[in-house]
Design an enzyme around this catalytic site. Structure first.
Site, PDB file in Angstrom:
ATOM      1  NE  ARG A 116      75.869  58.491  13.114  1.00  0.00           N
ATOM      2  CZ  ARG A 116      76.247  57.382  13.757  1.00  0.00           C
ATOM      3  NH1 ARG A 116      77.054  56.524  13.184  1.00  0.00           N
ATOM      4  NH2 ARG A 116      75.812  57.144  14.971  1.00  0.00           N
ATOM      5  NE  ARG A 171      77.719  50.176  18.515  1.00  0.00           N
ATOM      6  CZ  ARG A 171      77.695  51.498  18.377  1.00  0.00           C
ATOM      7  NH1 ARG A 171      77.653  52.023  17.182  1.00  0.00           N
ATOM      8  NH2 ARG A 171      77.687  52.279  19.432  1.00  0.00           N
ATOM      9  CB  CYS A 215      79.760  53.487  14.073  1.00  0.00           C
ATOM     10  SG  CYS A 215      79.864  55.254  13.921  1.00  0.00           S
ATOM     11  CG  ASP A 218      83.579  57.214  21.274  1.00  0.00           C
ATOM     12  OD1 ASP A 218      82.649  57.753  21.888  1.00  0.00           O
ATOM     13  OD2 ASP A 218      83.502  56.059  20.810  1.00  0.00           O
ATOM     14  CE  LYS A 275      77.999  61.066  18.466  1.00  0.00           C
ATOM     15  NZ  LYS A 275      77.495  59.745  18.887  1.00  0.00           N
ATOM     16  CG  ASN A 276      78.288  60.139  22.522  1.00  0.00           C
ATOM     17  OD1 ASN A 276      77.525  60.200  21.556  1.00  0.00           O
ATOM     18  ND2 ASN A 276      79.463  59.544  22.454  1.00  0.00           N
TER      19      ASN A 276
END
Ligand code: EPZ
Length: 437
Positions: free
Chosen positions: A401, A127, A122, A310, A28-29
């Site tokens: 997600r 952030r 999230c 993560d 995903k990243n």
């Protein structure tokens, strides 16, 4: 993508070992910054193994708002950004994930203008985007942040010397995505070193960019006139790999991560081995075996190559089953322990004081659980799999997600997981239907 995941729950009957093999989904990243790079070229760009994830869907939806044409062919998606629109995607869509901020760089580089609602993501901390903004301003952008949106303008970008106050992954990626088309040379100091940054730089170089030093703290970019498209294959998801490794360690058994090499996440493999799991690189991939209850661990998260933030939540779930007292320090995000309270519902003994979490391993018992963020959802899934008895896990929109078909992959390892879907019967009662997977 089932839109009813807002009510969907998983029914998990835990206490079983996990034995078998998993084929990891694409990262995903790594996918999200490459999707942002689509905006940098008027030639077609194809991605062969785009994962079916909510954040990927959201990013594709946002790209469509900017005029990108997306043509699916099996699992290959071709993106055409030859006619961009000066648009602003809807705020609810942008608030559903964080990576929309990566569009600032390419839109400024390609069009000299970017307007987008403030991104979400999230709830693991404030952030802010200050590092993104100051880096893009150094390249010549003017950035206004209104109540809910960002408007950025640039009359051409020029190379600059930039030093990040923190090795932010997103800010590093935004600088790469902007500087590749800037006039002159950019030197980025204190850059993030994550594998996803290296992959993005490799793709940009394949498109014609001139980049040196990706993966190190100092990256040099020489701007070029234009970039071509190309066809790319995403790497396997290293965070998914670490998540299932923590699950196998917590539940016991033996897991083969098919065609996966241990080069990334070295810190995780070191910690799992310290806890008593066996981690071995085999010809067919990486095996993680746990033949006895884990021992406690001492872990501090940090920028790559430190232990990845993560995987802090999945590791905490494994530590909750271990013998003894584990200490976990989360130094990357200031509010990334939401899963601790939910793990306590399984009987875990966890104390949290600012960045430090202390976990005393206990035999866990099934409970009703509610996820509040992506990696916390994975931690609760691991806790429920390791607990004796039945658990129900809600908040699956978070899990979806970042994990592709997690329950199907785990059922193939021997896990007993069923989906509970709400159904409206003829009297409109809200019954629940239990689906075998
Ligand atoms: C990326 O997020 C990942 N997301 C995150 O994964 C990951 O946790 C994070 O990097 C760290 O590895 C994607 O790649 C899509 P950062 P990002 O900028 O770029 C502060 C997941 O679960 N900061 O490296 O947002 C920030 O608040 C997600 O897949 C500023 O202060 O992370 C944080 O404390 C979660 N100002 C720290 O830096 C800024 O302008 C690291 O953030 C930017 C960041």
């Amino acid at each position: 993508m089932a839109e009813n995941y807002y009510q969907e729950e998983l029914l998990i009957c835990g206490g079983k070992q996990l034995v078998g093999e998993i084929e990891l989904s694409a990262s995903k990243n790594a996918a999200l910054p490459l999707l942002a790079a689509v905006l940098l070229t008027d030639s077609p760009l194809a991605i062969e193994n785009l994962p079916e994830l909510r954040d990927v869907h959201s990013m594709c939806e946002v790209l469509r708002h900017y005029g990108v044409a997306i043509s699916p062919a099996g699992s290959t998606f071709t993106f055409a950004a030859d006619k961009l629109l000066c648009s602003c995607p809807p705020a609810p869509l942008m608030r559903s994930f964080r990576a929309g901020s990566l569009l600032l760089g390419p839109l400024l580089a390609r069009c000299g203008y970017a307007e987008l609602p403030l991104p979400g993501g999230c709830a693991i901390g404030r952030r802010p985007l200050d590092l993104h903004f100051s880096a893009l301003q150094a390249l010549g952008a003017q950035i206004e942040v209104a109540e809910e949106s960002i408007v950025a303008r640039a009359d051409g970008l020029s190379g600059a010397q930039i030093r990040l106050g923190y090795p932010s992954v997103g800010a590093t990626e935004n600088v790469l995505l902007a500087a590749v088309l800037a006039r002159g040379e950019t030197v980025l100091e204190n850059a993030a070193r994550e594998p996803e940054v290296v992959f993005l730089a490799e793709c940009l170089r394949a498109m014609g960019a001139e980049i040196e030093g990706a993966g190190e703290s100092r990256i040099r970019i020489c701007g070029v006139e234009r970039l071509d498209g190309g066809t790319f294959r995403l790497p396997p998801d290293r965070i998914e790999a670490g998540t299932w490794a923590c699950a196998a360690a917590a539940c016991g058994g033996e897991l083969l991560l098919r065609d996966y090499a241990a080069a990334e996440n070295a810190e995780l493999w070191r910690i799992l081995q310290q806890m008593g799991a066996e981690v071995r690189q085999q010809p067919r991939g990486l095996t993680i075996a746990a033949r006895r209850r884990l021992q406690a661990a001492e872990v501090t998260t940090g920028p790559y190559p430190a232990f990845p933030t993560d995987l802090q939540a999945p590791l905490m779930a494994a530590a909750a089953t271990a013998v003894g007292l584990s200490r976990i320090r989360e130094t990357v995000f200031e509010n990334r322990y939401h899963h601790a309270a939910q793990l306590q519902r399984l009987g875990a003994v966890i104390g949290v004081e600012e960045e430090l979490a202390v976990v005393v391993g206990m035999p866990l018992k099934g409970a009703v659980l509610q996820a509040q963020d992506l990696r916390g959802a994975a931690a609760l899934l691991i806790g429920a799999l390791a607990a004796q008895g039945e658990s129900r896990l809600g908040g699956l929109m978070h899990l979806r997600r970042g994990y592709e078909q997690p329950e199907q992959k785990l059922v193939r390892l021997g896990a007993d997981i069923r989906r509970i879907l709400p159904i409206k019967d003829e009297n409109n009662y809200r019954n629940r239907q239990i689906l075998m997977l």
